[in-house]
Design an enzyme around this catalytic site. Structure first.
Site, short mmCIF file in Angstrom:
data_model
loop_
_atom_site.label_atom_id
_atom_site.label_comp_id
_atom_site.label_asym_id
_atom_site.label_seq_id
_atom_site.Cartn_x
_atom_site.Cartn_y
_atom_site.Cartn_z
N ARG A 75 -12.21 -19.77 -2.05
CA ARG A 75 -11.91 -20.99 -2.81
C ARG A 75 -12.89 -21.18 -3.96
NH1 ARG A 75 -10.08 -26.26 0.74
NH2 ARG A 75 -8.16 -25.39 1.63
N ARG A 93 0.84 -1.19 0.00
CA ARG A 93 0.00 0.00 0.00
C ARG A 93 0.88 1.25 0.00
NH1 ARG A 93 -5.35 -1.19 1.70
NH2 ARG A 93 -5.60 -3.35 2.41
N LYS A 152 -13.05 -17.86 3.87
CA LYS A 152 -11.95 -18.51 3.15
C LYS A 152 -12.49 -19.53 2.15
CE LYS A 152 -8.42 -17.75 6.67
NZ LYS A 152 -7.28 -18.32 7.41
#
Length: 340
Positions: free
Chosen positions: A165, A45, A161
């Site tokens: 996937r 960043r 999570k």
């Protein structure tokens, strides 16, 4: 670009982009990538460059013979400095900067914290549009979100999570999922005692039977396994599980190891599954997160209740040359601390 896992022309290595490179685990990924000879990039960043701690980190990379490549968003050009690792300023919310970074690499490894997991959706879209990425390693590096049995309790920690996937698979992006379970710096330094920062020397809480095994792997070792996998065709579109033999222990076994090291028996306080669940429900989130992970690993057995099947691989079998720091060695280092 060579296909994933194939030797490139002239023996060159894949160009690797690490996202989240200034984080603790991200730094280990950068080191492992460099050690393996990969041209290494990091998406950072833009405000990070002005932070004192990040500036020291970038200088340390540079002093190691690193090349810094900084993205100047004002006039959109690349500014080169030394050579070996390249840094570009950008973020997971900046689609143009993602595309610019992706066009230079073959492999993307994401190591953003769990709070930013869903931000990978834009990255997945950028990978799809770039069309040049041969392997994507999403930010997981924990228990397998498709195997955990506690989804109703985790405040969507694993659900997010698993969602990433499904996005990866829907877009047909070549990937490898790394399931390393716990990092050694989590829970192990207290011998699985919530609220403690060092192992106990008088009494220890044992959750459930104390016989369910969990997995603890040092971050630098997880990074080494990850880098081994990125050019390996065997790991393409697979889950790579890390269960080194010296890193898989029950709480009873951990306690026994510690007792031998300190030459003293500890008083055992047994906490039943029902008592632990009561504590989890009565303790507000996120203060109950350690209790939740103890329940997941040491009661439900989410790290080890299943066998590694045909759609997944054992990292220790694939890469026996990776020498892992064992749990016993980790406890030895704790023993050397002045406070123990």
């Amino acid at each position: 670009m060579a296909m994933a896992g194939e030797e490139k022309t002239g023996g060159s290595r894949s160009n690797v982009l690490v996202i989240g490179a200034t984080g603790r685990f991200g730094q280990e990924l950068v080191k492992a990538s460099l050690a393996a000879g990969h041209p290494t990039y990091a998406l950072v960043r833009e405000p990070t460059f002005s932070r004192a701690d990040a500036s020291l980190l970038l200088r340390s990379f540079s002093s190691s013979g690193v090349t810094l490549l900084k993205w100047d968003s004002s006039d959109r050009h690349w500014a080169r400095f030394i050579e070996k690792i390249e840094f570009t300023a950008g973020s997971l919310q900046d689609f143009p900067s993602l595309l610019e970074a992706l066009k230079q690499v073959d492999v993307v490894i994401c190591a953003v914290p769990s709070s930013q997991v869903l931000e990978q959706k834009l990255l997945i879209r950028a990978i799809k549009q770039a069309g040049c990425i041969e392997r994507f390693i999403p930010s997981e590096f924990g228990a397998d979100p498709d195997k955990v049995q506690t989804l109703e309790m985790d405040h969507d920690f694993y659900k997010k999570k698993a969602e990433i996937r499904r996005c990866i698979e829907k877009e047909g992006i070549p990937h490898t999922y790394i399931s390393c379970n716990f990092f050694q710096r989590y829970l192990l330094p207290s011998l699985i005692q919530p609220g403690l920062k060092t192992p106990p020397t008088d009494k220890v809480k044992i959750f459930g039977s104390g016989n369910v095994k969990a997995v603890f792997v040092k971050e630098s070792d997880v990074a080494a396994f990850t880098i081994c996998a990125i050019d390996d065709t065997r790991t393409l579109n697979k889950v790579l599980y890390l269960r080194p033999s010296g890193n898989v222990y029950s709480q009873n076994e951990l306690t026994e190891i510690w007792e031998v090291k300190i030459g003293k028996k500890l008083e055992k306080i047994h906490v039943t599954e029902e008592q632990l669940l009561k504590s989890i429900h009565e303790t507000p989130f996120p203060s109950n997160i350690d209790l939740f992970f103890i329940y997941s690993a040491f009661i439900k057995g989410d790290h080890t209740y299943f066998s590694i099947g045909s759609s997944s691989l054992d990292g220790s079998e694939l890469y026996p040359h990776v020498r892992c720091t064992t749990v016993s060695e980790c406890l030895d280092m704790l023993l050397e601390r002045p406070s123990i």
